[in-house]
Scaffold this motif. Structure first.
Motif, mmCIF file in Angstrom:
data_model
loop_
_atom_site.group_PDB
_atom_site.id
_atom_site.type_symbol
_atom_site.label_atom_id
_atom_site.label_comp_id
_atom_site.label_asym_id
_atom_site.label_seq_id
_atom_site.Cartn_x
_atom_site.Cartn_y
_atom_site.Cartn_z
ATOM 1 N N HIS A 48 0.835 -1.209 0.000
ATOM 2 C CA HIS A 48 0.000 0.000 0.000
ATOM 3 C C HIS A 48 0.866 1.253 0.000
ATOM 4 C CE1 HIS A 48 -3.283 2.737 0.834
ATOM 5 N NE2 HIS A 48 -2.671 3.152 1.921
ATOM 6 N N TRP A 49 1.880 1.281 0.869
ATOM 7 C CA TRP A 49 2.755 2.457 0.942
ATOM 8 C C TRP A 49 3.523 2.633 -0.370
ATOM 9 C CZ3 TRP A 49 7.955 3.467 0.491
ATOM 10 C CH2 TRP A 49 8.376 4.732 0.928
ATOM 11 N N ARG A 50 4.000 1.550 -0.959
ATOM 12 C CA ARG A 50 4.734 1.648 -2.219
ATOM 13 C C ARG A 50 3.838 2.176 -3.345
ATOM 14 N NH1 ARG A 50 7.401 -3.073 -0.216
ATOM 15 N NH2 ARG A 50 5.803 -4.415 -1.177
ATOM 16 N N ASN A 51 2.580 1.766 -3.346
ATOM 17 C CA ASN A 51 1.648 2.283 -4.349
ATOM 18 C C ASN A 51 1.400 3.773 -4.161
ATOM 19 O OD1 ASN A 51 1.167 -0.005 -5.923
ATOM 20 N ND2 ASN A 51 -0.376 -0.788 -4.499
ATOM 21 N N LEU A 52 1.268 4.205 -2.919
ATOM 22 C CA LEU A 52 1.084 5.631 -2.652
ATOM 23 C C LEU A 52 2.304 6.428 -3.108
ATOM 24 C CD1 LEU A 52 -0.507 5.619 0.930
ATOM 25 C CD2 LEU A 52 -1.650 6.115 -1.232
ATOM 26 N N ARG A 53 3.487 5.881 -2.854
ATOM 27 C CA ARG A 53 4.699 6.562 -3.285
ATOM 28 C C ARG A 53 4.771 6.626 -4.811
ATOM 29 N NH1 ARG A 53 10.991 4.863 -1.964
ATOM 30 N NH2 ARG A 53 11.941 6.603 -3.060
ATOM 31 N N ARG A 54 4.361 5.543 -5.470
ATOM 32 C CA ARG A 54 4.358 5.530 -6.938
ATOM 33 C C ARG A 54 3.407 6.593 -7.492
ATOM 34 N NH1 ARG A 54 0.888 3.634 -10.348
ATOM 35 N NH2 ARG A 54 -0.266 2.544 -8.711
ATOM 36 N N ILE A 55 2.237 6.698 -6.882
ATOM 37 C CA ILE A 55 1.270 7.711 -7.317
ATOM 38 C C ILE A 55 1.859 9.103 -7.157
ATOM 39 C CG2 ILE A 55 -0.971 8.765 -6.826
ATOM 40 C CD1 ILE A 55 -1.909 5.982 -5.933
ATOM 41 N N GLY A 56 2.487 9.338 -6.004
ATOM 42 C CA GLY A 56 3.087 10.650 -5.770
ATOM 43 C C GLY A 56 4.197 10.964 -6.750
ATOM 44 N N SER A 57 5.030 9.957 -7.046
ATOM 45 C CA SER A 57 6.169 10.179 -7.943
ATOM 46 C C SER A 57 5.742 10.394 -9.388
ATOM 47 C CB SER A 57 7.131 8.982 -7.875
ATOM 48 O OG SER A 57 7.604 8.801 -6.561
ATOM 49 N N ILE A 58 4.714 9.665 -9.825
ATOM 50 C CA ILE A 58 4.321 9.721 -11.237
ATOM 51 C C ILE A 58 3.231 10.749 -11.499
ATOM 52 C CG2 ILE A 58 3.325 8.387 -13.142
ATOM 53 C CD1 ILE A 58 4.595 5.896 -11.912
ATOM 54 N N GLU A 59 2.220 10.763 -10.647
ATOM 55 C CA GLU A 59 1.044 11.582 -10.928
ATOM 56 C C GLU A 59 1.091 12.969 -10.304
ATOM 57 O OE1 GLU A 59 -0.911 10.529 -13.030
ATOM 58 O OE2 GLU A 59 -0.473 8.386 -13.097
ATOM 59 N N ILE A 60 1.972 13.193 -9.341
ATOM 60 C CA ILE A 60 1.978 14.494 -8.644
ATOM 61 C C ILE A 60 3.301 15.224 -8.818
ATOM 62 C CG2 ILE A 60 1.653 15.649 -6.434
ATOM 63 C CD1 ILE A 60 0.021 13.240 -5.522
ATOM 64 N N PHE A 61 4.418 14.539 -8.567
ATOM 65 C CA PHE A 61 5.711 15.218 -8.529
ATOM 66 C C PHE A 61 6.624 14.865 -9.701
ATOM 67 C CE2 PHE A 61 4.436 14.813 -3.988
ATOM 68 C CZ PHE A 61 4.236 16.160 -3.739
ATOM 69 N N SER A 62 6.110 14.236 -10.716
ATOM 70 C CA SER A 62 6.937 13.933 -11.891
ATOM 71 C C SER A 62 7.276 15.234 -12.624
ATOM 72 C CB SER A 62 6.193 12.993 -12.827
ATOM 73 O OG SER A 62 5.045 13.621 -13.358
ATOM 74 N N PRO A 63 8.410 15.281 -13.349
ATOM 75 C CA PRO A 63 8.787 16.513 -14.074
ATOM 76 C C PRO A 63 7.694 17.007 -15.026
ATOM 77 C CG PRO A 63 10.631 14.990 -14.021
ATOM 78 C CD PRO A 63 9.459 14.256 -13.440
ATOM 79 N N SER A 64 7.005 16.082 -15.704
ATOM 80 C CA SER A 64 5.961 16.503 -16.641
ATOM 81 C C SER A 64 4.807 17.177 -15.912
ATOM 82 C CB SER A 64 5.445 15.297 -17.424
ATOM 83 O OG SER A 64 4.924 14.312 -16.550
ATOM 84 N N ARG A 65 4.398 16.625 -14.742
ATOM 85 C CA ARG A 65 3.311 17.236 -13.992
ATOM 86 C C ARG A 65 3.735 18.578 -13.418
ATOM 87 N NH1 ARG A 65 -1.650 15.936 -14.779
ATOM 88 N NH2 ARG A 65 -2.175 16.561 -12.650
ATOM 89 N N ILE A 66 4.966 18.664 -12.930
ATOM 90 C CA ILE A 66 5.452 19.935 -12.371
ATOM 91 C C ILE A 66 5.502 21.004 -13.458
ATOM 92 C CG2 ILE A 66 7.421 21.080 -11.320
ATOM 93 C CD1 ILE A 66 5.950 19.281 -9.389
ATOM 94 N N ASN A 67 5.952 20.622 -14.651
ATOM 95 C CA ASN A 67 6.045 21.591 -15.751
ATOM 96 C C ASN A 67 4.675 22.082 -16.208
ATOM 97 O OD1 ASN A 67 8.843 21.476 -15.810
ATOM 98 N ND2 ASN A 67 8.884 19.820 -17.317
ATOM 99 N N MET A 68 3.650 21.300 -15.987
ATOM 100 C CA MET A 68 2.301 21.710 -16.378
ATOM 101 C C MET A 68 1.811 22.902 -15.556
ATOM 102 S SD MET A 68 0.489 17.981 -16.906
ATOM 103 C CE MET A 68 -1.127 18.683 -17.193
#
Length: 302
Positions: free
Chosen positions: A123-143
């Motif tokens: 569960h924790w690893r999935n939450l971290r994956r969501i944060g890394s890809i969907e929230i704090f990824s370079p593409s999301r930050i650049n948006m």
């Protein structure tokens, strides 16, 4: 007669706890790091004095870079060596990944299911994956580069209005906090809640009030977590307040989600989570989404 019986039971209970404490200490004595002499029941709480860092420094000078301390019924390890701290967070990071469960946080973190409170695991690893890809990824930050530019412009304009009549003292720290917080919340929910030029003043006031109470609850430890015997006598500490604050925050976050769901447009973290909820409703539940919002908001204000 009843008072005598009650006093006898309490006395027997205390004696039992003392014996259990001594037996456990003897079992763990060879495995645990060095430790100063402890007092039954309270452990080393009597040694903790402000400022704490000096207290721990003096203990490390006497007992070494790793010291074990008993805080009531809880065991803690104090590491004072930079190289050992680095080893804890590199080679042994999984061992130290979990956090202790506290009664207050149960009402504030959806029963320990948020990224900041969940135990290490799938569960924790999935939450971290969501944060890394969907929230704090370079593409999301650049948006959200336009959001950051706009908030910087607002800050400069605010400073100009303060100083346009001549020299003036300005407290930059709260202004920078407003800047960073508004950037985060505009990415998450598309709204500004701090500083000036708020579109919804009452909603912003309510949000700030709830988050202030939330942080206060997380900063206060419940004595019953350290002395479980207090729960036998009905002691609740800050539990009722945390339950009330958790309910208010949950209602506020649910309102945000419902409004974003009804609009079905926007470029925010909530919109992205709702899109993922369409494809994976069994995992992207309302509590998961609210927990992600909460972690972003509370980390910023904390």
């Amino acid at each position: 007669m009843e008072n005598l019986l009650l006093h006898s039971l309490v006395f027997i209970f205390i004696i039992t706890l003392t014996i259990k404490f001594l037996l456990e200490r003897r079992k763990q004595e060879r495995k645990l790091p060095p430790s100063p002499p402890a007092i039954p029941i309270i452990g080393h709480l009597h040694l903790l004095k402000q400022p704490l860092h000096r207290t721990f420094h003096s203990l490390s000078q006497k007992y070494g870079p790793i010291v074990s301390v008993k805080l009531g019924s809880r065991l803690a390890i104090v590491v004072s060596s930079p190289s050992l701290v680095e080893e804890c967070f590199t080679k042994n990071d999984i061992v130290f990944a979990n956090r202790p469960f506290f009664s207050n946080s149960r009402y504030l973190t959806y029963n320990h299911s948020t990224m900041g409170a969940a135990p290490y695991g799938d569960h924790w690893r999935n939450l971290r994956r969501i944060g890394s890809i969907e929230i704090f990824s370079p593409s999301r930050i650049n948006m959200f580069v336009d959001v950051r530019k706009d908030e910087v412009k607002r800050l400069v304009r605010r400073l100009y209005h303060v100083c346009n009549k001549g020299f003036a003292k300005v407290k930059l720290r709260p202004m920078f906090m407003d800047l960073s917080f508004n950037v985060i919340m505009r990415m998450v929910a598309g709204k500004r809640y701090y500083g000036e030029e708020l579109e919804q003043v009452e909603e912003g006031r309510r949000f700030r009030e709830i988050m202030t109470e939330f942080v206060q609850c997380t900063e206060v430890s419940d004595p019953a977590d350290i002395f479980p015997i207090l729960k036998v006598f009905g002691f609740k500490g800050a539990e009722e307040k945390c339950m009330r604050v958790g309910k208010r925050l949950d209602e506020f976050l649910q309102g945000l989600i419902d409004r974003h769901r009804s609009k079905k447009d926007g470029n925010t973290m909530i919109n992205r989570m709702l899109d993922l909820q369409q494809s994976q409703p069994e995992y992207y539940t309302e509590e998961i989404i609210k927990g992600l919002i909460q972690v972003n908001a509370s980390n910023r204000i904390g």
